[in-house]
Design a protein around this motif. Structure first.
Motif, short mmCIF file in Angstrom:
data_model
loop_
_atom_site.label_atom_id
_atom_site.label_comp_id
_atom_site.label_asym_id
_atom_site.label_seq_id
_atom_site.Cartn_x
_atom_site.Cartn_y
_atom_site.Cartn_z
N TYR A 89 0.83 -1.21 0.00
CA TYR A 89 0.00 0.00 0.00
C TYR A 89 0.86 1.25 0.00
N GLY A 90 2.01 1.20 0.66
CA GLY A 90 2.92 2.35 0.64
C GLY A 90 3.39 2.66 -0.76
N ILE A 91 3.72 1.61 -1.54
CA ILE A 91 4.11 1.81 -2.94
C ILE A 91 2.92 2.32 -3.74
N CYS A 92 1.75 1.78 -3.43
CA CYS A 92 0.55 2.15 -4.17
C CYS A 92 0.17 3.62 -3.98
N ALA A 93 0.53 4.21 -2.85
CA ALA A 93 0.17 5.60 -2.58
C ALA A 93 1.03 6.59 -3.35
N THR A 94 2.13 6.13 -3.94
CA THR A 94 3.04 7.04 -4.64
C THR A 94 2.56 7.33 -6.06
N ASN A 95 3.10 8.40 -6.62
CA ASN A 95 2.80 8.70 -8.04
C ASN A 95 4.08 8.91 -8.84
N THR A 96 5.22 8.58 -8.24
CA THR A 96 6.50 8.68 -8.95
C THR A 96 7.47 7.71 -8.31
N GLY A 97 8.62 7.53 -8.94
CA GLY A 97 9.63 6.66 -8.38
C GLY A 97 9.38 5.19 -8.66
N TYR A 98 9.61 4.39 -7.65
CA TYR A 98 9.61 2.93 -7.76
C TYR A 98 8.34 2.39 -8.43
N GLY A 99 8.55 1.73 -9.56
CA GLY A 99 7.43 1.11 -10.26
C GLY A 99 6.69 2.01 -11.20
N LEU A 100 6.97 3.33 -11.15
CA LEU A 100 6.22 4.28 -11.98
C LEU A 100 7.11 5.02 -12.98
N ASP A 101 8.43 4.92 -12.84
CA ASP A 101 9.33 5.53 -13.81
C ASP A 101 9.62 4.54 -14.93
N ASP A 102 10.35 5.02 -15.93
CA ASP A 102 10.67 4.15 -17.06
C ASP A 102 11.84 3.22 -16.78
N GLU A 103 12.51 3.42 -15.65
CA GLU A 103 13.67 2.60 -15.34
C GLU A 103 13.25 1.15 -15.13
N LEU A 104 14.00 0.24 -15.74
CA LEU A 104 13.66 -1.18 -15.65
C LEU A 104 13.88 -1.69 -14.24
N LEU A 105 12.92 -2.42 -13.76
CA LEU A 105 13.00 -2.95 -12.40
C LEU A 105 13.84 -4.21 -12.36
N THR A 106 14.30 -4.57 -11.17
CA THR A 106 14.99 -5.84 -10.99
C THR A 106 13.96 -6.96 -10.93
N ALA A 107 14.46 -8.18 -10.93
CA ALA A 107 13.56 -9.33 -10.91
C ALA A 107 12.72 -9.36 -9.63
N SER A 108 13.34 -9.07 -8.49
CA SER A 108 12.58 -9.08 -7.23
C SER A 108 11.57 -7.94 -7.18
N GLN A 109 11.93 -6.79 -7.76
CA GLN A 109 10.99 -5.68 -7.81
C GLN A 109 9.81 -6.00 -8.72
N ALA A 110 10.05 -6.83 -9.72
CA ALA A 110 8.97 -7.22 -10.64
C ALA A 110 7.86 -7.92 -9.89
N GLN A 111 8.23 -8.83 -9.01
CA GLN A 111 7.23 -9.55 -8.23
C GLN A 111 6.48 -8.60 -7.30
N GLU A 112 7.20 -7.66 -6.71
CA GLU A 112 6.56 -6.72 -5.80
C GLU A 112 5.55 -5.85 -6.54
N ILE A 113 5.94 -5.36 -7.70
CA ILE A 113 5.04 -4.52 -8.50
C ILE A 113 3.83 -5.31 -8.97
N ALA A 114 4.02 -6.60 -9.23
CA ALA A 114 2.87 -7.44 -9.61
C ALA A 114 1.83 -7.47 -8.50
N GLY A 115 2.30 -7.50 -7.25
CA GLY A 115 1.37 -7.48 -6.13
C GLY A 115 0.70 -6.13 -5.97
N VAL A 116 1.42 -5.04 -6.28
CA VAL A 116 0.83 -3.69 -6.23
C VAL A 116 -0.33 -3.60 -7.23
N ALA A 117 -0.14 -4.19 -8.40
CA ALA A 117 -1.21 -4.17 -9.41
C ALA A 117 -2.43 -4.94 -8.92
N VAL A 118 -2.22 -5.96 -8.10
CA VAL A 118 -3.35 -6.73 -7.55
C VAL A 118 -4.08 -5.95 -6.47
#
Length: 284
Positions: free
Chosen positions: A145-174
């Protein structure tokens, strides 16, 4: 000749009739039953019956409320080190400035490691399992939820995420399907998921001897012969060498700068040496 008074005869007749009627009234036997009676047949039926006790109605287990009803967000805003508190995700999403590094507080005050699973909804628990499949911890719902409250940075920029971040962002989308930047989150998550799968495949090849980093390898024992491709979009300062059983060089090269290229290791080769680069087996 003495005469019996008529009223006495009538009284006697009435008394006799009463005795007969009384006997008939007290006779409870079946007129068709001529056999002997048993004690159970003679016993009068019980006037009361045993009632079957009713089972108590079970109390339904309440469905957990969303964790969102119990948390608020403290976020870094406008890249100036200031922080604002938002009581709902919608408040954070409506903020016109940049929001990053949000911390979700649970209950009264910041209790980041005390969230029971019973406080999570089915969707929230699914998100936790999606992001952290190896160690699903209810506390991590607040992280998502902390990631979900943001509107910039982690998961929202064009920078490619790491493999572990990919799983975390998948949960944010859920957990936050209504995020105003859900398309970007899903896109970044998909790209990072591809990277995660590639890293898993690369690790599998490393374990099977089909991916090598700088070192010396025995052909046919540690690595298979065949066609190998140098890794990376741009190759710099890469040396490779193929040798026979006597240590004689069959082929070698030093590449200062180059696009990716292939090296063929023959089946009769004995050694393969790599310096400054890595190779991956692609075919026999």
């Amino acid at each position: 000749m003495t005469r019996t008074p008529i009223r006495l005869l009538a009284g006697a007749a009435l008394a006799s009739s009463a005795l007969v009627l009384s006997a008939c009234a007290n006779d409870t036997s079946d007129p068709q039953d001529t056999g002997p009676r048993t004690a159970s047949q003679d016993a009068s039926p019980s006037s009361s019956s045993t009632a079957t006790p009713s089972s108590p109605t079970p109390t339904p287990t309440p469905t957990p409320a969303s964790l969102l009803e119990q948390i608020e967000f403290s976020c870094s805003v406008d890249d100036e080190g200031g922080r604002l508190t938002f009581t709902t995700l919608e408040e954070a999403w409506e903020y016109s400035g940049a929001i990053d590094m949000c911390e979700a507080s649970y209950g009264n005050g910041y209790v980041p490691y005390a969230i029971p699973k019973s406080d999570l909804s089915v969707l929230e628990w699914k998100a936790v399992q999606t992001s952290y499949p190896d160690d699903p911890d209810p506390d991590n719902a607040a992280t998502l939820y902390g990631i979900c409250a943001t509107n910039t940075g982690y998961g929202l920029d064009d920078e490619l995420l790491t493999a572990s971040q990919a799983q975390e962002i998948a949960g944010v989308a859920v957990i936050c399907p209504d995020h105003p930047h859900i398309d970007q989150i899903q896109s970044n998550g998909a790209a990072a998921e591809d990277l995660r799968k590639e890293e898993e495949s690369l690790e599998s090849d490393r374990e099977s001897g089909r991916f090598v980093e700088p070192g010396n390898y025995l052909v046919g024992d540690e690595i298979p012969p065949g066609t190998w491709r140098v890794q990376g979009e741009k190759v710099t300062d890469c040396y490779w060498e193929i040798s026979d059983a006597n240590g004689e060089i069959i082929a070698n090269n030093f590449v200062s700068t180059s696009a990716p290229f292939n090296v063929k290791i023959p089946s009769h080769a004995s050694g393969f040496t790599v310096e400054g680069c890595s190779f991956r087996w692609i075919s026999e």
